[in-house]
Scaffold this motif. Structure first.
Motif, mmCIF file in Angstrom:
data_model
loop_
_atom_site.group_PDB
_atom_site.id
_atom_site.type_symbol
_atom_site.label_atom_id
_atom_site.label_comp_id
_atom_site.label_asym_id
_atom_site.label_seq_id
_atom_site.Cartn_x
_atom_site.Cartn_y
_atom_site.Cartn_z
ATOM 1 N N ALA A 1 0.883 -1.286 0.075
ATOM 2 C CA ALA A 1 0.256 -0.087 -0.069
ATOM 3 C C ALA A 1 1.038 1.234 0.056
ATOM 4 C CB ALA A 1 -1.094 0.285 1.424
ATOM 5 N N CYS A 2 2.074 0.737 0.611
ATOM 6 C CA CYS A 2 2.775 2.372 0.054
ATOM 7 C C CYS A 2 2.922 3.090 -1.318
ATOM 8 C CB CYS A 2 3.953 2.490 1.147
ATOM 9 S SG CYS A 2 5.258 2.799 1.386
ATOM 10 N N PRO A 3 2.836 4.103 -1.026
ATOM 11 C CA PRO A 3 2.846 5.206 -2.137
ATOM 12 C C PRO A 3 4.569 5.018 -2.628
ATOM 13 C CG PRO A 3 1.574 6.007 -1.685
ATOM 14 C CD PRO A 3 1.894 4.721 -0.198
ATOM 15 N N ILE B 1 11.837 8.753 2.435
ATOM 16 C CA ILE B 1 11.779 8.810 0.994
ATOM 17 C C ILE B 1 10.155 8.899 1.710
ATOM 18 C CG2 ILE B 1 10.989 6.898 -0.290
ATOM 19 C CD1 ILE B 1 13.192 5.889 -0.678
ATOM 20 N N CYS B 2 9.836 7.956 2.261
ATOM 21 C CA CYS B 2 8.562 8.386 3.789
ATOM 22 C C CYS B 2 7.912 9.341 3.188
ATOM 23 C CB CYS B 2 8.477 7.415 5.423
ATOM 24 S SG CYS B 2 6.706 7.884 6.404
ATOM 25 N N MET B 3 6.991 9.334 2.975
ATOM 26 C CA MET B 3 5.898 11.031 2.781
ATOM 27 C C MET B 3 4.860 10.964 3.777
ATOM 28 S SD MET B 3 3.777 10.501 -0.805
ATOM 29 C CE MET B 3 2.509 9.544 -0.922
ATOM 30 N N ASN B 4 5.052 10.134 4.560
ATOM 31 C CA ASN B 4 3.620 10.088 5.911
ATOM 32 C C ASN B 4 2.956 9.838 6.268
ATOM 33 O OD1 ASN B 4 6.797 11.053 7.393
ATOM 34 N ND2 ASN B 4 6.772 12.922 6.674
ATOM 35 N N CYS B 5 2.521 9.384 4.694
ATOM 36 C CA CYS B 5 1.022 9.530 4.302
ATOM 37 C C CYS B 5 -0.010 9.051 5.352
ATOM 38 C CB CYS B 5 0.631 8.389 3.022
ATOM 39 S SG CYS B 5 0.743 7.184 2.799
ATOM 40 N N GLY B 6 0.746 8.084 6.273
ATOM 41 C CA GLY B 6 -0.739 6.861 6.119
ATOM 42 C C GLY B 6 -1.136 5.431 6.250
ATOM 43 N N SER B 7 -1.203 5.951 4.833
ATOM 44 C CA SER B 7 -1.319 4.734 4.095
ATOM 45 C C SER B 7 -1.821 3.497 5.122
ATOM 46 C CB SER B 7 -1.525 4.208 2.809
ATOM 47 O OG SER B 7 -1.984 5.397 2.005
ATOM 48 N N CYS B 8 -0.204 2.605 5.244
ATOM 49 C CA CYS B 8 0.681 1.605 5.699
ATOM 50 C C CYS B 8 -0.334 1.330 7.511
ATOM 51 C CB CYS B 8 2.152 1.512 6.402
ATOM 52 S SG CYS B 8 2.469 2.578 6.888
ATOM 53 N N ALA B 9 -0.353 2.776 7.827
ATOM 54 C CA ALA B 9 -1.286 1.848 9.106
ATOM 55 C C ALA B 9 -2.672 2.261 8.810
ATOM 56 C CB ALA B 9 -0.727 3.268 10.105
HETATM 57 S S1 SF4 Z 1 3.425 6.659 5.791
HETATM 58 FE FE1 SF4 Z 1 3.049 4.410 5.506
HETATM 59 S S2 SF4 Z 1 2.771 4.021 3.321
HETATM 60 FE FE2 SF4 Z 1 2.973 6.712 3.865
HETATM 61 S S3 SF4 Z 1 5.622 6.780 2.986
HETATM 62 FE FE3 SF4 Z 1 5.112 6.311 4.180
HETATM 63 S S4 SF4 Z 1 5.775 4.155 4.559
HETATM 64 FE FE4 SF4 Z 1 5.010 4.388 2.623
#
Ligand code: SF4
Ligand code: SF4
Length: 204
Positions: free
Chosen positions: A93-95, A125-133
């Motif tokens: 799921a991580c973009p 690289i993580c863009m803090n979108c929260g999709s993983c959670a």
């Molecule tokens: S918050 Fe999670 S899904 Fe989003 S970029 Fe970071 S690691 Fe990937």
């Protein structure tokens, strides 16, 4: 009338300018560091313009604020029981694809186990979108509040299993509303399952 909009805008600016001094007097110039003053002056009810002198002054983040993810574990720091089952859904799921997982294997049979042997997140690289959670079906991955992660060493920004792990108490502390809702949902699910089991027994 030409210029009316500009005058209206300037009046709003002037109102904020004056309110800034009114608010300063209300709180007392020397009370900036009194507990409760900073959050109150940054709240929706605050008046005027108020600047937080970061990094000397740090406001507590809102509960829903999210930064890089962490892995929730139960038990003690020495005997961590990660909730993660190494299903890999978060990585899919991580973009920006910044999650790497290696599933643990039974040393005797070689069969895959429901836990990670290795887990990495590249927090640069993580863009803090929260999709993983959001996608994690086991409430094993949550978004952190700690945003002061700057470092000169790039290698330190690839977090491993040890660095990503946080006790469930930490999660409950930074996101009490979410934690309480999850606990309530889990209790309700367990209750439904117990009732269904009892009903099946009665039928027999
Ligand atoms: S918050 Fe999670 S899904 Fe989003 S970029 Fe970071 S690691 Fe990937
Ligand atoms: S953190 Fe959640 S979604 Fe990611 S591998 Fe572990 S259990 Fe699966």
């Amino acid at each position: 009338m030409y210029g009316l909009g500009i005058l209206k805008g300037l009046s709003v600016t002037m109102k904020h300018f004056v309110n800034t001094y009114v608010d300063d007097i209300k709180w007392g110039f020397g009370k900036r560091y009194t507990p409760g003053v900073l959050p109150a002056r940054q709240s929706a009810e605050a008046r005027g313009v108020f600047t937080v002198q970061y990094p000397e002054e740090v406001l507590p983040p809102q509960e829903r604020f999210r930064f890089v993810p962490f892995l929730v574990y139960e038990g003690t720091d020495e005997e961590r029981q990660y909730r993660c089952t190494a299903c890999g859904i978060c990585a899919k799921a991580c973009p920006p694809q910044c999650i790497w997982i290696v599933r643990a294997k039974d040393p005797e049979t070689g069969k895959p186990l429901r836990r990670p042997a290795e887990f990495y997140v590249d927090i640069d690289i993580c863009m803090n979108c929260g999709s993983c959670a959001e996608y994690c079906p086991f409430d094993a991955l949550k978004m952190d509040h700690d945003f002061e992660l700057a470092d000169h060493d790039r290698a330190k920004h690839i977090y491993d299993l040890q660095q990503l792990g946080q006790p469930v108490e930490y999660y409950a502390k930074i996101r009490p509303t979410y934690y309480a809702a999850e606990q309530e949902a889990k209790a309700a699910k367990a209750d439904r399952a117990a009732k269904a089991k009892a009903a099946r027994r009665e039928k027999k």
